[in-house]
Every structure is written in structure tokens, then in C-alpha cells.
Design an enzyme around this catalytic site. Structure first.
Site, short mmCIF file in Angstrom:
data_model
loop_
_atom_site.label_atom_id
_atom_site.label_comp_id
_atom_site.label_asym_id
_atom_site.label_seq_id
_atom_site.Cartn_x
_atom_site.Cartn_y
_atom_site.Cartn_z
N ARG A 75 0.87 -1.18 0.00
CA ARG A 75 0.00 0.00 0.00
C ARG A 75 0.91 1.23 0.00
O ARG A 75 1.79 1.35 0.85
CB ARG A 75 -0.92 -0.02 1.21
CG ARG A 75 -1.78 -1.29 1.27
CD ARG A 75 -2.80 -1.24 2.39
NE ARG A 75 -3.45 -2.53 2.59
CZ ARG A 75 -4.47 -3.00 1.90
NH1 ARG A 75 -4.98 -2.24 0.92
NH2 ARG A 75 -4.99 -4.18 2.14
N ASN A 106 -10.90 -2.10 -4.63
CA ASN A 106 -11.50 -0.78 -4.73
C ASN A 106 -10.46 0.34 -4.73
O ASN A 106 -10.45 1.20 -5.61
CB ASN A 106 -12.48 -0.61 -3.57
CG ASN A 106 -13.49 0.47 -3.82
OD1 ASN A 106 -13.14 1.63 -3.92
ND2 ASN A 106 -14.76 0.10 -3.91
N THR A 129 -9.77 -9.15 -5.47
CA THR A 129 -10.06 -8.94 -4.05
C THR A 129 -10.92 -10.07 -3.54
O THR A 129 -11.86 -10.50 -4.22
CB THR A 129 -10.78 -7.59 -3.81
OG1 THR A 129 -11.27 -7.55 -2.46
CG2 THR A 129 -11.94 -7.38 -4.76
N ILE A 130 -10.63 -10.55 -2.33
CA ILE A 130 -11.42 -11.64 -1.76
C ILE A 130 -12.80 -11.17 -1.32
O ILE A 130 -13.69 -11.98 -1.08
CB ILE A 130 -10.69 -12.30 -0.58
CG1 ILE A 130 -10.56 -11.34 0.60
CG2 ILE A 130 -9.33 -12.83 -1.01
CD1 ILE A 130 -10.05 -11.99 1.88
N ASP A 131 -13.00 -9.85 -1.23
CA ASP A 131 -14.25 -9.31 -0.67
C ASP A 131 -15.43 -9.38 -1.63
O ASP A 131 -16.58 -9.27 -1.21
CB ASP A 131 -14.05 -7.86 -0.24
CG ASP A 131 -12.98 -7.70 0.83
OD1 ASP A 131 -12.74 -8.68 1.56
OD2 ASP A 131 -12.39 -6.60 0.93
N HIS A 255 -5.90 -14.01 8.52
CA HIS A 255 -5.26 -13.98 7.21
C HIS A 255 -5.12 -15.34 6.54
O HIS A 255 -4.72 -15.40 5.37
CB HIS A 255 -3.88 -13.31 7.32
CG HIS A 255 -3.97 -11.82 7.45
ND1 HIS A 255 -4.24 -11.20 8.65
CD2 HIS A 255 -3.89 -10.83 6.53
CE1 HIS A 255 -4.30 -9.89 8.48
NE2 HIS A 255 -4.09 -9.64 7.20
#
Length: 325
Positions: A75, A106, A129-131, A255
Site C-alpha cells: 500500500r 477498490n 479482491t477476496i471481498d 489472514h
């Protein structure tokens, strides 16, 4: 920008199983189309620091089955600044990169949108993304694998919950999206799911206690979406205080949900989207996310993919309620 001869590929934000399959697909599809492909390590931070390497087919051999991302991810606070983005663009120009393919969620696609607007750079996003919280696509890379990992864990926890006749609150990832919690609850036969999209959340614990704890049940599983204010620990503490007769335990999966070899579905999805990204560039598309809708590859403008909330279907909430009796 003119004709595209060289593309850069990066992974950004949280890792997701299937990212390597996407890297492989983009690289090989790009080379097959006559393009030069360069891998950018550590996301936007690596673009700022010029951590860039030319990729051949050999660089992506034997990675489709691997979890995580060979390009690493990070990040980048510096990329949030105009100065950081200018440094990233200058490195792109120096490396001869004409377009970027970004695999991420996102925040990663929002960064691509801003970067594309500032420097007129063609950017293509892949939903990694896993979301499963990006609009315009039925599924995101990594979601299916993570869902299966959660179900396997819940199945194992059910064994000890049944042996000891306990209530287990199991916390799963998902950030502000309840897809993982809701669907893993259905798939594992859990008694309830507590998700941010359910407007009844405030009273859901009481409803669960009143209908879900019965003598006919030797154990009860509640899947809870992670939340800084009311995650699994919050609900477990409430039960301990309000219903001390119940034996309660908490399991936060953490995780381990991100890791592991990607499922066949995620490998196929990532491969299709990776090839779709190169096709989109060749068609002159820019600043779009490649998604999948009704088993067809679609192009979704960045602003549409990231601006609107992707709702959990009410039908799924109803299904769980019916089947948990």
C-alpha cells in the site's frame, strides 16, 4: 498516448488467490499480441521506486497454482500525493511503458482512475479482491477460493462445537461487504450470518437466540463479518452477559483466508479476465475494469466499478433464515 507497444502489470492492495493466474494470463496474452510486458513489483510503490522487470513467458511459468502474488504487493502512501504519481509516471516513460494493467480492489482501481486522468495513461483494471465488493462483475479474483477456505474451517470448528455443545462466533473478512459471511454461512449450514448489509443487524443476535438455540441443536455457528465495533468478540461478549447459560467461543479466521492455492474457478476467471485486459487495450478501451457478468466478459468504467455499493441479494438472507430452522 499513441500506439501501445509495452504494457506494465502490477498487483496492489490485499493479495488474493488467483492473482498469479491473472499475471500469467496478461503476460502471455500480451506477448501473443506482439507487446512487450514489464512486471512492476510492490504495486504503485514499486512504480514510484522503479522496481520494474521485463517479463517473458518463462517468468510466469508454473505459477497458476500458487497463492499470493509473485509481483508482491504494497500500500503506497506516496502514490496518494500528486508528487508521488508524477514520479510514477516519469518512471513509466523512462521504461517505455505505454499502458498499465492493475490487479486489485477498490482502492487500487481508484488510484488507477486518478492516475489515468492526470497523465492520460490507458489503464485497465482486473478485480482482484477476496471481498467480492466491486460492482459490475459477478465475482472477483480470489473470492471463490476464500469462500471455500472459510467453509473448510467452519466444518472443522463444527466438530468441536458439536462435541462440547457450544455456540461459536466465527469472524471472517469482507471489510464493508458481507458476501463471504453470508455465502459461507449458507454453504456450511451455519445458523446465522451477521453482515453489514442486513438492516436487522441491531436485533439479529436476539433473533438468533430466540429461534436458533434449541434442544434439538447440539451446536450453533454464527458467521460474523469483521468490524472494528461489532465483530465476533462483541457478539460473544453480549451472549456471555445476557445469556450466561450458553457456552460461547470465538474463532477469528484472519489472514489464513487469503492464502492457499486458487480454486479451479478462480484460475479460469483470472485467465479469462487477463486475456480480456489485452483484448480491451487492442480495441482501444481505457480506464475500465474487466468483469464477468452472466458468464460473459464485460468492460466496466472505473467510476461505475468503485462508486456504487454491490448489494448482497435479499434472497440469500432469506435462504439462510429458512434453512437454519
Amino acid at each position: 498516448m499513441g500506439k501501445i507497444n509495452c504494457i506494465g502489470i502490477l498487483t496492489s492492495g490485499g493479495d488474493a488467490p488467483g492473482m498469479n493466474a491473472a499475471i500469467r494470463a496478461v503476460t502471455r496474452a500480451g506477448i501473443a499480441a506482439g507487446l512487450k510486458v514489464k512486471g512492476i513489483y510492490r504495486g504503485y510503490e514499486g512504480l514510484i521506486n522503479n522496481e520494474i522487470q521485463e517479463f517473458t513467458t518463462e517468468n510466469v511459468s508454473n505459477i497458476i497454482q500458487r497463492g499470493g502474488t509473485i509481483l508482491k504487493t504494497a500500500r503506497s502512501k506516496e502514490f496518494l500525493t500528486p508528487e508521488g504519481r508524477k514520479k510514477a509516471y516519469d518512471n513509466m516513460v523512462e521504461q517505455g511503458i505505454d499502458a498499465l494493467i492493475i490487479i486489485g480492489g477498490n482502492g487500487s482501481l481508484e488510484g488507477a482512475r486518478i492516475f489515468a486522468e492526470e497523465f492520460d495513461v490507458p489503464c485497465i483494471g482486473l478485480p482482484g479482491t477476496i471481498d467480492n465488493d466491486l460492482s459490475g462483475t459477478d465475482s472477483t479474483i480470489g473470492y471463490d477460493t476464500t469462500l471455500n477456505t472459510i467453509v473448510q474451517c467452519v466444518d472443522k470448528i463444527r466438530d468441536t462445537a458439536t462435541s462440547h455443545e457450544r455456540i461459536f462466533f466465527i469472524e471472517v473478512m469482507g471489510r464493508d461487504a458481507g458476501f463471504l459471511a453470508q455465502n459461507s454461512a449458507i454453504a456450511s449450514g451455519a445458523e446465522a450470518a451477521i453482515i453489514p448489509e442486513d438492516s436487522s443487524n441491531a436485533d439479529q443476535l436476539e433473533q438468533f437466540i430466540s429461534r436458533g438455540i434449541r434442544k434439538s441443536k447440539s451446536s450453533s455457528m454464527v458467521i460474523v463479518s469483521e468490524s472494528p465495533k461489532c465483530g465476533a468478540m462483541y457478539y460473544a461478549d453480549r451472549v456471555k452477559k445476557e445469556y450466561p447459560e450458553f457456552d460461547v467461543r470465538v474463532s477469528i479466521l484472519g489472514h489464513l483466508q487469503r492464502g492457499g492455492s486458487p480454486s479451479a474457478y478462480d484460475r479460469i476467471l483470472a485467465s479469462r479476465l487477463g486475456v480480456g485486459a489485452i483484448t480491451a487495450l487492442r480495441e482501444g478501451q481505457r480506464n475500465v475494469m474487466i468483469g464477468i457478468k452472466n458468464d460473459e466478459v464485460v468492460y466496466v468504467p472505473f467510476c461505475n466499478a468503485i462508486k456504487s455499493d454491490k448489494p448482497v441479494k435479499k434472497e440469500l438472507i432469506n435462504v439462510l433464515g429458512i434453512l437454519s430452522i
